[in-house]
Design a protein around this motif. Structure first.
Motif, PDB file in Angstrom:
ATOM      1  N   ALA A  83       1.778  17.395  18.181  1.00 49.46           N
ATOM      2  CA  ALA A  83       1.167  16.081  17.953  1.00 49.46           C
ATOM      3  C   ALA A  83       0.228  16.142  16.755  1.00 49.46           C
ATOM      4  O   ALA A  83       0.188  15.204  15.939  1.00 49.46           O
ATOM      5  N   HIS A  84      -0.502  17.234  16.627  1.00 46.02           N
ATOM      6  CA  HIS A  84      -1.407  17.409  15.489  1.00 46.02           C
ATOM      7  C   HIS A  84      -0.616  17.452  14.182  1.00 46.02           C
ATOM      8  O   HIS A  84      -0.997  16.799  13.194  1.00 46.02           O
ATOM      9  N   GLN A  85       0.483  18.201  14.167  1.00 43.31           N
ATOM     10  CA  GLN A  85       1.309  18.285  12.958  1.00 43.31           C
ATOM     11  C   GLN A  85       1.911  16.923  12.616  1.00 43.31           C
ATOM     12  O   GLN A  85       1.965  16.539  11.444  1.00 43.31           O
ATOM     13  N   ASP A  86       2.349  16.177  13.637  1.00 38.37           N
ATOM     14  CA  ASP A  86       2.883  14.827  13.406  1.00 38.37           C
ATOM     15  C   ASP A  86       1.805  13.926  12.813  1.00 38.37           C
ATOM     16  O   ASP A  86       2.061  13.157  11.882  1.00 38.37           O
ATOM     17  N   ALA A  87       0.604  14.022  13.344  1.00 42.18           N
ATOM     18  CA  ALA A  87      -0.510  13.206  12.838  1.00 42.18           C
ATOM     19  C   ALA A  87      -0.820  13.568  11.386  1.00 42.18           C
ATOM     20  O   ALA A  87      -1.079  12.680  10.561  1.00 42.18           O
ATOM     21  N   LEU A  88      -0.782  14.859  11.073  1.00 41.75           N
ATOM     22  CA  LEU A  88      -1.021  15.285   9.685  1.00 41.75           C
ATOM     23  C   LEU A  88       0.058  14.728   8.752  1.00 41.75           C
ATOM     24  O   LEU A  88      -0.258  14.254   7.651  1.00 41.75           O
ATOM     25  N   ARG A  89       1.323  14.781   9.206  1.00 37.93           N
ATOM     26  CA  ARG A  89       2.405  14.240   8.375  1.00 37.93           C
ATOM     27  C   ARG A  89       2.233  12.737   8.159  1.00 37.93           C
ATOM     28  O   ARG A  89       2.419  12.223   7.053  1.00 37.93           O
ATOM     29  N   ARG A  90       1.861  12.022   9.241  1.00 47.21           N
ATOM     30  CA  ARG A  90       1.641  10.573   9.101  1.00 47.21           C
ATOM     31  C   ARG A  90       0.461  10.293   8.172  1.00 47.21           C
ATOM     32  O   ARG A  90       0.516   9.367   7.361  1.00 47.21           O
ATOM     33  N   ALA A  91      -0.590  11.094   8.285  1.00 45.70           N
ATOM     34  CA  ALA A  91      -1.753  10.904   7.424  1.00 45.70           C
ATOM     35  C   ALA A  91      -1.380  11.150   5.959  1.00 45.70           C
ATOM     36  O   ALA A  91      -1.789  10.405   5.073  1.00 45.70           O
ATOM     37  N   GLU A  92      -0.588  12.201   5.715  1.00 46.87           N
ATOM     38  CA  GLU A  92      -0.149  12.481   4.344  1.00 46.87           C
ATOM     39  C   GLU A  92       0.702  11.344   3.801  1.00 46.87           C
ATOM     40  O   GLU A  92       0.548  10.938   2.647  1.00 46.87           O
ATOM     41  N   ALA A  93       1.597  10.807   4.623  1.00 41.94           N
ATOM     42  CA  ALA A  93       2.447   9.698   4.188  1.00 41.94           C
ATOM     43  C   ALA A  93       1.589   8.471   3.895  1.00 41.94           C
ATOM     44  O   ALA A  93       1.802   7.781   2.893  1.00 41.94           O
ATOM     45  N   GLY A  94       0.605   8.210   4.743  1.00 39.76           N
ATOM     46  CA  GLY A  94      -0.297   7.083   4.514  1.00 39.76           C
ATOM     47  C   GLY A  94      -1.103   7.279   3.245  1.00 39.76           C
ATOM     48  O   GLY A  94      -1.329   6.334   2.478  1.00 39.76           O
ATOM     49  N   GLU A  95      -1.526   8.514   3.015  1.00 37.44           N
ATOM     50  CA  GLU A  95      -2.285   8.826   1.812  1.00 37.44           C
ATOM     51  C   GLU A  95      -1.422   8.605   0.568  1.00 37.44           C
ATOM     52  O   GLU A  95      -1.894   8.052  -0.437  1.00 37.44           O
ATOM     53  N   GLU A  96      -0.157   9.027   0.645  1.00 37.05           N
ATOM     54  CA  GLU A  96       0.752   8.826  -0.490  1.00 37.05           C
ATOM     55  C   GLU A  96       0.960   7.341  -0.759  1.00 37.05           C
ATOM     56  O   GLU A  96       0.993   6.909  -1.917  1.00 37.05           O
ATOM     57  N   ARG A  97       1.099   6.530   0.322  1.00 38.50           N
ATOM     58  CA  ARG A  97       1.253   5.079   0.130  1.00 38.50           C
ATOM     59  C   ARG A  97      -0.008   4.486  -0.485  1.00 38.50           C
ATOM     60  O   ARG A  97       0.059   3.623  -1.362  1.00 38.50           O
ATOM     61  N   LEU A  98      -1.177   4.942  -0.035  1.00 36.30           N
ATOM     62  CA  LEU A  98      -2.436   4.449  -0.571  1.00 36.30           C
ATOM     63  C   LEU A  98      -2.548   4.772  -2.057  1.00 36.30           C
ATOM     64  O   LEU A  98      -2.932   3.912  -2.860  1.00 36.30           O
ATOM     65  N   VAL A  99      -2.196   6.001  -2.441  1.00 37.09           N
ATOM     66  CA  VAL A  99      -2.244   6.391  -3.857  1.00 37.09           C
ATOM     67  C   VAL A  99      -1.287   5.520  -4.669  1.00 37.09           C
ATOM     68  O   VAL A  99      -1.630   5.055  -5.765  1.00 37.09           O
ATOM     69  N   ALA A 100      -0.093   5.268  -4.123  1.00 41.56           N
ATOM     70  CA  ALA A 100       0.874   4.427  -4.845  1.00 41.56           C
ATOM     71  C   ALA A 100       0.321   3.014  -5.015  1.00 41.56           C
ATOM     72  O   ALA A 100       0.447   2.410  -6.096  1.00 41.56           O
ATOM     73  N   HIS A 101      -0.328   2.462  -3.962  1.00 40.71           N
ATOM     74  CA  HIS A 101      -0.915   1.123  -4.069  1.00 40.71           C
ATOM     75  C   HIS A 101      -2.052   1.115  -5.089  1.00 40.71           C
ATOM     76  O   HIS A 101      -2.163   0.173  -5.894  1.00 40.71           O
TER      77      HIS A 101
END
Length: 120
Positions: A83-101
């Motif tokens: 669950a922790h690894q999944d949360a980290l992956r989701r956080a990284e994906a969200g961070e990448e979307r934020l950087v793109a925005h």
């Protein structure tokens, strides 16, 4: 190899152990002695061998329960880690979307600034 003399149910036993394990072995023997004495109080004189076997079964039962609990905790820990690894992956994906925005906003600001600069 060190040897320790232990007493279980009033009988003395000389036992070998690894260097530095003398106190541990003595403690284990005391626990076995206490179990045998407890069983003797509960069941009376039913035979030394039977008492020792019952004490061994009780200890093995406790060990089995502890192993079961450890296995359950290990499984829970593994699930938590997943669950922790999944949360980290989701956080990284969200961070990448934020950087793109933010990049898109920065580009829009640069274009607007360029248009405003060209109007002067």
């Amino acid at each position: 190899m060190p040897q320790v003399v232990v007493s279980i149910d009033g009988k003395t036993f000389r036992m070998a152990c690894a260097e530095g394990e003398e106190a541990h072995l003595s403690g284990l023997a005391q626990e076995v002695d206490a179990r045998v004495n407890e069983l003797r109080k509960s069941f009376g004189e039913i035979g030394d061998q039977r008492l020792v076997v019952m004490a061994a079964i009780m200890a093995t039962d406790e060990l089995s329960e502890q192993r079961r609990r450890v296995a359950a905790l290990e499984q829970s820990l593994a699930e938590t880690e997943r669950a922790h690894q999944d949360a980290l992956r989701r956080a990284e994906a969200g961070e990448e979307r934020l950087v793109a925005h933010l990049d898109a906003i920065s580009d829009a600001i640069d274009r607007a600034a360029g248009r405003l600069g060209g109007q002067s």
